[in-house]
Design a protein around this motif. Structure first.
Motif, PDB file in Angstrom:
ATOM      1  N   LEU A 128       0.876  -1.238   0.178  1.00 38.06           N
ATOM      2  CA  LEU A 128       0.609  -0.074  -0.540  1.00 38.06           C
ATOM      3  C   LEU A 128       0.529   0.958   0.041  1.00 38.06           C
ATOM      4  CD1 LEU A 128      -2.456  -0.893   2.696  1.00 38.06           C
ATOM      5  CD2 LEU A 128      -2.959  -0.911  -0.124  1.00 38.06           C
ATOM      6  N   ALA A 156      -9.441   4.985   8.985  1.00 37.25           N
ATOM      7  CA  ALA A 156      -9.933   3.884   9.390  1.00 37.25           C
ATOM      8  C   ALA A 156     -11.276   4.049   8.800  1.00 37.25           C
ATOM      9  CB  ALA A 156     -10.000   3.389  10.799  1.00 37.25           C
ATOM     10  N   ASP A 157     -12.719   4.465   8.983  1.00 36.43           N
ATOM     11  CA  ASP A 157     -13.656   3.895   8.851  1.00 36.43           C
ATOM     12  C   ASP A 157     -14.778   4.881   7.574  1.00 36.43           C
ATOM     13  OD1 ASP A 157     -13.660   2.966  11.955  1.00 36.43           O
ATOM     14  OD2 ASP A 157     -14.964   5.480  12.379  1.00 36.43           O
ATOM     15  N   PRO A 191     -10.774   3.469   3.938  1.00 40.32           N
ATOM     16  CA  PRO A 191     -10.553   1.486   3.606  1.00 40.32           C
ATOM     17  C   PRO A 191     -11.749   1.124   2.931  1.00 40.32           C
ATOM     18  CG  PRO A 191      -9.163   2.640   6.127  1.00 40.32           C
ATOM     19  CD  PRO A 191     -10.920   3.370   5.750  1.00 40.32           C
ATOM     20  N   LEU A 192     -12.477   1.671   3.343  1.00 48.67           N
ATOM     21  CA  LEU A 192     -13.569   0.411   2.487  1.00 48.67           C
ATOM     22  C   LEU A 192     -13.815   0.966   1.020  1.00 48.67           C
ATOM     23  CD1 LEU A 192     -16.745   1.144   5.971  1.00 48.67           C
ATOM     24  CD2 LEU A 192     -15.842  -1.138   4.305  1.00 48.67           C
ATOM     25  N   ARG A 217      -7.825  -0.729  -4.288  1.00 52.11           N
ATOM     26  CA  ARG A 217      -8.321  -1.827  -4.064  1.00 52.11           C
ATOM     27  C   ARG A 217      -9.781  -3.004  -4.026  1.00 52.11           C
ATOM     28  NH1 ARG A 217      -5.164  -4.373   1.841  1.00 52.11           N
ATOM     29  NH2 ARG A 217      -6.899  -2.758   2.599  1.00 52.11           N
ATOM     30  N   VAL A 218     -10.733  -2.032  -2.816  1.00 56.83           N
ATOM     31  CA  VAL A 218     -11.696  -2.902  -2.054  1.00 56.83           C
ATOM     32  C   VAL A 218     -12.320  -2.505  -3.575  1.00 56.83           C
ATOM     33  CG1 VAL A 218     -13.544  -2.035  -0.813  1.00 56.83           C
ATOM     34  CG2 VAL A 218     -11.755  -2.219  -0.112  1.00 56.83           C
ATOM     35  N   HIS A 269     -11.821  -4.982  -5.609  1.00 56.69           N
ATOM     36  CA  HIS A 269     -12.717  -6.819  -5.462  1.00 56.69           C
ATOM     37  C   HIS A 269     -13.512  -6.672  -5.908  1.00 56.69           C
ATOM     38  CE1 HIS A 269     -12.053 -10.172  -3.268  1.00 56.69           C
ATOM     39  NE2 HIS A 269     -13.624 -10.192  -2.366  1.00 56.69           N
ATOM     40  N   LEU A 270     -15.162  -5.725  -5.951  1.00 55.15           N
ATOM     41  CA  LEU A 270     -15.898  -5.273  -6.114  1.00 55.15           C
ATOM     42  C   LEU A 270     -16.193  -6.132  -7.460  1.00 55.15           C
ATOM     43  CD1 LEU A 270     -17.010  -2.009  -4.026  1.00 55.15           C
ATOM     44  CD2 LEU A 270     -17.927  -4.867  -3.310  1.00 55.15           C
ATOM     45  N   LEU A 313     -16.299 -10.481  -6.939  1.00 47.80           N
ATOM     46  CA  LEU A 313     -18.008 -10.268  -6.255  1.00 47.80           C
ATOM     47  C   LEU A 313     -18.518  -9.997  -7.623  1.00 47.80           C
ATOM     48  CD1 LEU A 313     -16.601 -10.646  -3.453  1.00 47.80           C
ATOM     49  CD2 LEU A 313     -18.444  -8.453  -3.230  1.00 47.80           C
ATOM     50  N   LEU A 370     -19.964  -7.807  -9.305  1.00 47.61           N
ATOM     51  CA  LEU A 370     -20.610  -6.339  -9.042  1.00 47.61           C
ATOM     52  C   LEU A 370     -20.546  -5.023  -9.963  1.00 47.61           C
ATOM     53  CD1 LEU A 370     -20.577  -4.989  -5.025  1.00 47.61           C
ATOM     54  CD2 LEU A 370     -22.193  -7.240  -6.623  1.00 47.61           C
ATOM     55  N   TRP A 408     -22.032   1.335  -3.322  1.00 50.80           N
ATOM     56  CA  TRP A 408     -20.860   0.537  -2.385  1.00 50.80           C
ATOM     57  C   TRP A 408     -20.110   2.367  -1.678  1.00 50.80           C
ATOM     58  CZ3 TRP A 408     -19.895  -3.099   0.543  1.00 50.80           C
ATOM     59  CH2 TRP A 408     -18.318  -3.493   0.976  1.00 50.80           C
ATOM     60  N   HIS A 420     -22.320   5.327  -0.441  1.00 54.60           N
ATOM     61  CA  HIS A 420     -22.706   3.865   1.206  1.00 54.60           C
ATOM     62  C   HIS A 420     -22.136   5.076   1.811  1.00 54.60           C
ATOM     63  CE1 HIS A 420     -24.769   2.366   4.187  1.00 54.60           C
ATOM     64  NE2 HIS A 420     -24.130   1.699   4.402  1.00 54.60           N
ATOM     65  N   TRP A 421     -20.515   4.689   1.747  1.00 55.68           N
ATOM     66  CA  TRP A 421     -19.558   4.624   2.914  1.00 55.68           C
ATOM     67  C   TRP A 421     -19.190   6.153   2.547  1.00 55.68           C
ATOM     68  CZ3 TRP A 421     -20.708   1.192   6.067  1.00 55.68           C
ATOM     69  CH2 TRP A 421     -20.976  -0.005   5.637  1.00 55.68           C
TER      70      TRP A 421
END
Lengths: 213, 213
Positions: A53, A103-104, A107-108, A112-113, A116-117, A121, A123, A131, A134-135
């Protein structure tokens, strides 16, 4: 000092702001997050940071990772132009604001996330954006609620920039790239605008980086 | 001091370890994360922590949120039994280890994210577990790589517990609940076992909490 960076990386952007606020010179080593399957995942960079990272900061013999740990290190080794207040409660508030993003929220929704989606996954683009919204929305709403109380001033905490502003600005840059409306977050938007007028924040901006596209 | 906690919350567990290591007394205020749609999301708790996340620590007139910010505050206000080393590079290493868990791993796999996967995203139980294993595995692999180098001792950094161990132990507890095999992470497993023998870690364990089920 040598900073492994990518112009659009939120975490690298945080560290660049701190370096510029403190007036510390550094050499930028660009690591391209999309080219060649992601240069950050290749052995050359993994030897610097096993987590693959961005960013990493090399200071003499010491290699540092994790943007908040790097900024705390800069604060301890170069205390001029402090990025944390003097009192323990204030320091805790600034760190909590920073972690609400680092942190909250981020990272979401980082690269990379999102990869991954849409990859493993399966999507679609619209579900990926849902997504993201939302976050990011949850994170900005919490940040706004925290800024609506306590010692918020021109900046997140008082009238000088802190670690919290180093995190807020890249998160807003990120949100704007994805067309998030900032109207529900007036303190966040106001502080972002205040920072945008400051040369150190301008010098750290993605568009001002040597690897900007 | 008053700690808003949930027995199985990783983030609350980190703070409980720090409080017990420092020998600080506190009153536990349980917030049930599953009952009534999640007590952490209700107005009563949002008045304490607008983000609706556990834990929060109340110390006199000061309300603190974010586990790492709380532990840094405890370190500054109660320096006996230090949880950070004395040197800046060591402190940065400990913080980077802690953030590898608290920023890069746990936020991707906590309750609200798993609920979002099976709720709005409509994923099945197996896809949810794949997600959990993917991100927890990535986080533990990075942690293991970082522990395989540098000043790792009996604990994550040297021979006394630090902030990094306060994060490692709850993450391993969490992983074991989801049947993650620790064999690929020998340093992580060894340090977890070392901590398990220490009374402060035992007192902070989910099974020892007043709200344990």
């Amino acid at each position: 000092m040598k900073l492994y960076t990518y112009f659009r990386s939120s975490a690298a952007y945080r560290v660049r702001i701190a370096l510029h606020l403190k007036g510390l010179a550094y050499d930028a080593v660009p690591v391209h997050l999309l080219r060649g399957g992601g240069e950050q995942r290749q052995p050359a960079y993994r030897a610097v940071n096993p987590g693959g990272l961005i960013p990493a900061l090399v200071d003499g013999d010491t290699t540092l990772t994790q943007s908040l740990a790097i900024i705390e290190y800069l604060e301890e080794t170069h205390p001029v132009m402090p990025l944390l207040p003097q009192d323990a409660a204030g320091r805790a508030r600034v760190r909590a604001l920073a972690l609400t993003i680092a942190a909250d929220t981020h990272p979401l929704t980082n690269l990379r996330v999102l990869q991954h989606l849409t990859g493993p996954l399966g999507l679609g683009e619209e579900a990926k954006m849902d997504w993201y919204r939302h976050w990011t929305g949850a994170g900005l709403a919490t940040l706004e609620a925290l800024l609506a109380q306590g010692d918020t001033g021109r900046f997140c905490h008082g009238d000088t920039p802190t670690l919290a502003d180093c995190c807020l600005v890249p998160q807003v840059f990120n949100a704007q790239r994805f067309d998030i409306d900032l109207a529900p977050y007036p303190n966040v938007a106001r502080i972002h605008a205040t920072c945008a007028d400051i040369p150190a924040f301008q010098a750290a901006h993605p568009s001002a980086q040597p690897d900007a596209e």
